[in-house]
Design an enzyme around this catalytic site. Structure first.
Site, PDB file in Angstrom:
ATOM      1  N   TRP A 101      -2.206   2.641 -47.340  1.00 55.62           N
ATOM      2  CA  TRP A 101      -1.233   2.029 -48.254  1.00 55.62           C
ATOM      3  C   TRP A 101       0.120   1.883 -47.596  1.00 55.62           C
ATOM      4  O   TRP A 101       0.786   0.859 -47.752  1.00 55.62           O
ATOM      5  CB  TRP A 101      -1.143   2.812 -49.558  1.00 55.62           C
ATOM      6  CG  TRP A 101      -2.445   2.808 -50.307  1.00 55.62           C
ATOM      7  CD1 TRP A 101      -3.205   3.891 -50.658  1.00 55.62           C
ATOM      8  CD2 TRP A 101      -3.182   1.655 -50.770  1.00 55.62           C
ATOM      9  NE1 TRP A 101      -4.341   3.485 -51.308  1.00 55.62           N
ATOM     10  CE2 TRP A 101      -4.358   2.129 -51.391  1.00 55.62           C
ATOM     11  CE3 TRP A 101      -2.961   0.276 -50.724  1.00 55.62           C
ATOM     12  CZ2 TRP A 101      -5.316   1.275 -51.955  1.00 55.62           C
ATOM     13  CZ3 TRP A 101      -3.916  -0.579 -51.286  1.00 55.62           C
ATOM     14  CH2 TRP A 101      -5.062  -0.076 -51.888  1.00 55.62           C
ATOM     15  N   ASP A 171       6.056   5.278 -53.092  1.00 56.63           N
ATOM     16  CA  ASP A 171       4.854   4.858 -53.805  1.00 56.63           C
ATOM     17  C   ASP A 171       4.248   6.110 -54.430  1.00 56.63           C
ATOM     18  O   ASP A 171       3.792   7.010 -53.729  1.00 56.63           O
ATOM     19  CB  ASP A 171       3.886   4.221 -52.786  1.00 56.63           C
ATOM     20  CG  ASP A 171       2.595   3.723 -53.405  1.00 56.63           C
ATOM     21  OD1 ASP A 171       2.324   4.040 -54.579  1.00 56.63           O
ATOM     22  OD2 ASP A 171       1.850   3.002 -52.696  1.00 56.63           O
ATOM     23  N   LYS A 195      -4.284   4.893 -61.617  1.00 57.42           N
ATOM     24  CA  LYS A 195      -4.715   6.173 -61.064  1.00 57.42           C
ATOM     25  C   LYS A 195      -4.449   7.286 -62.079  1.00 57.42           C
ATOM     26  O   LYS A 195      -5.332   8.042 -62.417  1.00 57.42           O
ATOM     27  CB  LYS A 195      -3.978   6.491 -59.759  1.00 57.42           C
ATOM     28  CG  LYS A 195      -3.946   5.350 -58.735  1.00 57.42           C
ATOM     29  CD  LYS A 195      -5.275   5.130 -58.054  1.00 57.42           C
ATOM     30  CE  LYS A 195      -5.412   3.809 -57.318  1.00 57.42           C
ATOM     31  NZ  LYS A 195      -4.443   3.517 -56.301  1.00 57.42           N
TER      32      LYS A 195
END
Ligand code: PLP
Length: 358
Positions: A101, A171, A195
């Site tokens: 990511w 993030d 998530k």
């Protein structure tokens, strides 16, 4: 079949109480005679939902008044572009590379400016968080980007880098609401909801006000934080149903005692699993101990065959989505907020039994 223990990395488990409430509300929300899905976002009923979600998030995360909360779309992946488009001024930014990511985030930022990769843990398949040396930071960078919890590799920061006046952008897709985060230490936080916050479709951005209003010329309207901030996340149709579920997840979390209480439960769940991995002769964790994630727990045996057998038998026993990411192999158990302690205990009992029999 009843409900399984779902260890998916995302979209992932939601609290059962929330799903039941959503089911009860499905045909007639609050006497409106319609589902939230069918409701105009320009109604008092819906405004109460989106405003309620924001108020609860502010309360639970202790978000200071000089931060905006935005409910956007496009996933965390769209933020990889929105961040440089809005935050770059000198045109330079620092990125720490701790997995897929952050790699993607840095690659996207490179389309708009100069990226300084201050450190990376690629040399050991991202199984640790690199030690950061402030001498490698660019003091003129417009921001400093980290992936707080690395969903795929199962690492997390336990200490924030000291970046001076350079705002940290993090993030938090896979650790939002799982542990207390001091928002005031960040310029911006962002998370795809699927998530740990709610269903896919809504992306939460928490951004300090002074970082808004500097979008690069030519930035698409929908990619400008200012537009969304000025319009209360309603410049266009927001992801109405996802925000409604998010609000109920926040209500559930508040009832449970808030983020501190959740953090205690999460530490307990993670300890049950890691303690077993550390004592097992068959299974072992893949991450250095000090950087272990509370949310995503990758583990392996020494044999691909045994891994495959384990995943298959676990699935048959009601423990699903335990296959690891293709770049790590083996297994990964994601144990987000909605995973009950009993789910982790049952998984460990199953692993013990498997170890005995194989
Ligand atoms: C899942 C995930 C992403 C990607 O999120 P999308 O909403 O699918 O774009 C980005 N960062 C982290 C840390 C993630 O876990």
């Amino acid at each position: 079949m009843g409900r399984v223990f779902n260890f998916s990395a995302g979209p992932s488990m939601l609290p059962e109480a929330v799903l039941k409430k959503a089911a009860a509300d499905m045909l007639d929300y609050n006497g409106c005679g319609m589902s939230v899905m069918e409701m105009s976002h320009r109604t008092p009923e819906y405004e109460a939902i989106i405003n309620g979600a924001e108020a609860l998030l502010r309360e639970l995360m202790n978000i200071p008044d000089n931060y905006k909360v935005l409910f956007l779309q496009g996933g965390a992946s769209s933020q990889f572009a929105m961040i440089p488009l809005n935050l770059l001024k000198t045109g330079k930014a620092d990125y720490v590379i701790t997995g897929q990511w952050s790699k993607k985030a840095a690659q996207e930022a490179e389309k708009y400016g100069t990226v300084n990769r201050v450190a990376s843990s690629a040399d050991k398949t991202f199984s640790y968080i690199p030690k950061l040396d402030p001498a490698t930071f660019d003091p003129e960078a417009d921001y400093f980007h980290i992936t707080f919890n690395n969903t795929i590799y199962g690492t997390r920061y336990t200490k924030l880098p000291d970046t001076g006046n350079v705002p940290i952008v993090a993030d938090i897709s896979s650790n939002a609401l799982s542990e207390p985060i001091d928002v005031s230490k960040f310029g911006m936080l962002y998370a795809g909801a699927q998530k740990n916050m709610g269903p896919a479709g809504v992306t939460v951005v928490i951004i300090r006000e002074d970082l808004i209003g500097h979008a690069k010329e030519g930035t698409p309207t929908m990619f400008d934080y200012q537009i969304h901030a000025d319009n209360g996340s309603m410049y266009n149709t927001p992801p109405t149903y996802a925000i409604y579920i998010l609000k109920m997840v926040l209500e559930w979390l508040k009832e449970l005692g808030g983020i501190d209480a959740m953090h205690e439960i999460n530490k307990k769940k993670a300890a049950i699993l890691y303690d077993f991995l550390d004592s097992s002769k068959m299974f072992r964790g893949t991450v250095v101990k000090e950087d272990r994630s509370l949310m995503n727990v990758p583990f392996v045996t020494d044999s691909d065959e045994l891994n495959a057998k384990f995943i298959k038998e676990a699935k048959a026993a009601g423990f699903v989505n335990l296959k690891g990411h293709r770049t790590v192999g083996g297994m990964r158990a994601s144990i987000y907020n909605a995973m009950p302690v009993e789910g982790v205990e049952a998984l460990v009992a199953f692993m013990k039994e498997f170890e005995k029999n194989n």
